[in-house]
Design an enzyme around this catalytic site. Structure first.
Site, short mmCIF file in Angstrom:
data_model
loop_
_atom_site.label_atom_id
_atom_site.label_comp_id
_atom_site.label_asym_id
_atom_site.label_seq_id
_atom_site.Cartn_x
_atom_site.Cartn_y
_atom_site.Cartn_z
N ASP A 41 0.82 -1.22 0.00
CA ASP A 41 0.00 0.00 0.00
C ASP A 41 0.85 1.27 0.00
OD1 ASP A 41 -2.30 -1.62 0.21
OD2 ASP A 41 -1.97 -1.77 2.37
N HIS A 69 -4.69 -2.04 -5.95
CA HIS A 69 -4.07 -0.77 -6.33
C HIS A 69 -5.19 0.21 -6.64
CE1 HIS A 69 -0.21 -2.49 -6.54
NE2 HIS A 69 -0.35 -3.12 -7.67
#
Ligand code: GDP
Length: 452
Positions: A41, A69
């Site tokens: 992340d 994503h």
């Protein structure tokens, strides 16, 4: 050699005009991996979306739909779990490599969400490796059964079947994408494997047995549509490398979630490391020219396990809100903390990062002073070497503070636009983690970045 360089020249100029990004011209970035240096992340999707304009091919080489994503561009906001981020660019060919585990139902739905928004996905711009493994509904089931059995000792799995499917891969009891093309072999294989799986599901966990016919029907329902996308991606990519195409390898998760180098068992079950990229992509003979490590200006982590510099209470809530730290795949609130130099330096090392993109610097603009975890204290001793195992469990963070910049920097586009305190922070991080910071990202949109 000359034709490769000439090709690069042409592409670099077209890139320059398309996106105001100037790439180094030449051989140095023909094969580039984009990887996370921390717990995932870090903003990889956004950097791949940005940088992929200079590449002909983007490859996902590991993992499945257990992470996501988020990419925001002129076409809208997209969450990608399985598809490579290059799918949002018109002239990019995307490959899902043999190192991936693919839940074909999820892939069907993800593809549909994108095509509904006008993104074109065809066998010309999406190629799925025939050697990739299918993540089956019984893998999801087993993931859930095991996490439930562990209760308060759970690994914090996303429960999407990733550990069980990788386990089966190494047990050589998995269904590969290529099996979809041979219905009879597929059926025999499914019946054998389901019989074996039920020994554990029914006999071990006492859950309801899986029905082989249902599994075969599921494989047809979600497998038939993807047949045109299946290909021998090794041959395709070998040709691409030979003819001088620029290739980007897109990782999922970060160094600390790697199955070998991460915080086992709170890791993913795949190799998130750049060195694995050519293998997971299907071209083990290829060598990477550069590795762009993505490092976030602060830390976040999902799931269980040690997270030494974790913030709690109001301080954590503020950072989580400012950074929008909620899982793209699951919506779970993420654990947050200051930038952890010890972990990031380790991440840079194992990734073999040649340059860094520092993301989300803008998020820190609300802070009067910026905390940084500069070392760990373990059993009364200070260290800057990242420990693993129970030494990591005992580590306490040593926090120092840098001056805050207290200004909105989301409009900065050049290094000179940054306030001094923000630039000092970037320079400090660069020195501390031991790798050149080439890009700084100051917002989620495609144009919100600075080339240093
Ligand atoms: P990934 O899995 O590494 O791609 O990371 P995620 O997509 O889960 O998380 C990145 C999140 O941060 C996404 O919501 C992005 O839109 C956002 N993001 C990426 N870069 C920046 C940035 O520089 N500033 C801000 N404010 N948000 C960013």
């Amino acid at each position: 050699m000359w034709s490769r360089t000439a090709g690069s020249l042409k592409r670099a100029f077209s890139t320059l005009f398309r996106d105001r990004l100037i790439f180094v011209i030449g051989e140095s970035d023909m094969l580039t991996a984009i990887v996370g240096t921390n717990w995932g992340d870090e903003g990889k999707g956004r950097m791949v979306d940005l940088l992929s304009s200079g590449y002909d091919i983007v490859i996902r080489y590991q993992g499945g739909n257990n992470a996501g994503h988020t990419v925001i561009n002129d076409k809208g906001k997209f969450i990608l779990n399985l598809l490579p981020s290059g799918i949002l660019r018109e002239n990019t060919v995307n490959v899902m490599g043999c190192g991936m585990v693919i839940d074909i139902e999820h892939l069907y739905n993800e593809t549909k969400r994108l095509t509904d928004k006008g993104i074109s996905i065809t066998p010309d711009n999406l190629k799925i490796s025939e050697k990739a493994i299918i993540c089956m509904p019984y893998h999801r089931l087993l993931d859930n059964l095991e996490e439930d059995r562990l209760r308060d000792r759970a690994y914090g799995s996303t429960r999407r079947g990733i550990a069980p499917v990788y386990g089966d891969k190494y047990m050589k009891k998995s269904i590969r994408i290529m099996d979809l093309l041979s219905p009879e072999t597929l059926e025999t294989k499914v019946r054998n494997i389901v019989q074996w799986k039920n020994l554990m599901i029914e006999g071990g966990y006492g859950a309801e047995a899986v029905d082989a016919d249902e599994m075969i029907a599921w494989l047809h329902e979600f497998g038939d549509w993807l047949k045109p996308y299946i290909s021998n991606t090794t041959l395709f990519l070998a040709d691409a490398v030979r003819s001088g195409k620029k290739i980007m390898f897109e990782a999922q998760l970060g160094a600390l979630k790697d199955i070998d180098f991460g915080i086992v068992p709170y890791t993913s079950s795949s190799s998130t490391i750049a060195a694995y990229a050519p293998i997971g992509a299907g071209i083990p003979f290829a060598k990477l020219d550069s590795v762009i490590g993505i490092t976030k200006a602060y830390s976040s982590a999902v799931g269980e396990g040690p997270f030494t510099a974790e913030m709690f209470g109001e301080e954590a809530d503020k950072l989580r809100e400012a950074g929008g730290e909620y899982g793209a795949a699951t919506g779970r609130p993420r654990r947050v903390g200051p930038l952890d130099i010890v972990a990031s330096r380790y991440g840079v090392l194992v990734q073999g990062a040649t340059e860094i993109a520092l993301t989300k610097l803008d998020v820190l603009s609300y802070m009067d002073k910026i905390p940084v975890c500069v070392a760990y204290e373990i059993d009364g001793e200070r260290t800057t070497d990242f420990p693993l195992g129970d030494r990591l469990d005992r580590a306490k963070p040593v926090i120092e503070y840098l001056e805050g910049f207290k200004t909105d920097i989301s409009g900065c586009r050049k290094q000179e636009d940054l306030p001094k305190a923000a630039l000092d922070y970037v320079k400090y991080v660069e020195k501390a983690i031991g790798c050149r910071i080439k890009y700084v990202s100051v917002g989620p949109s495609r144009d919100q970045y600075i080339v240093m």
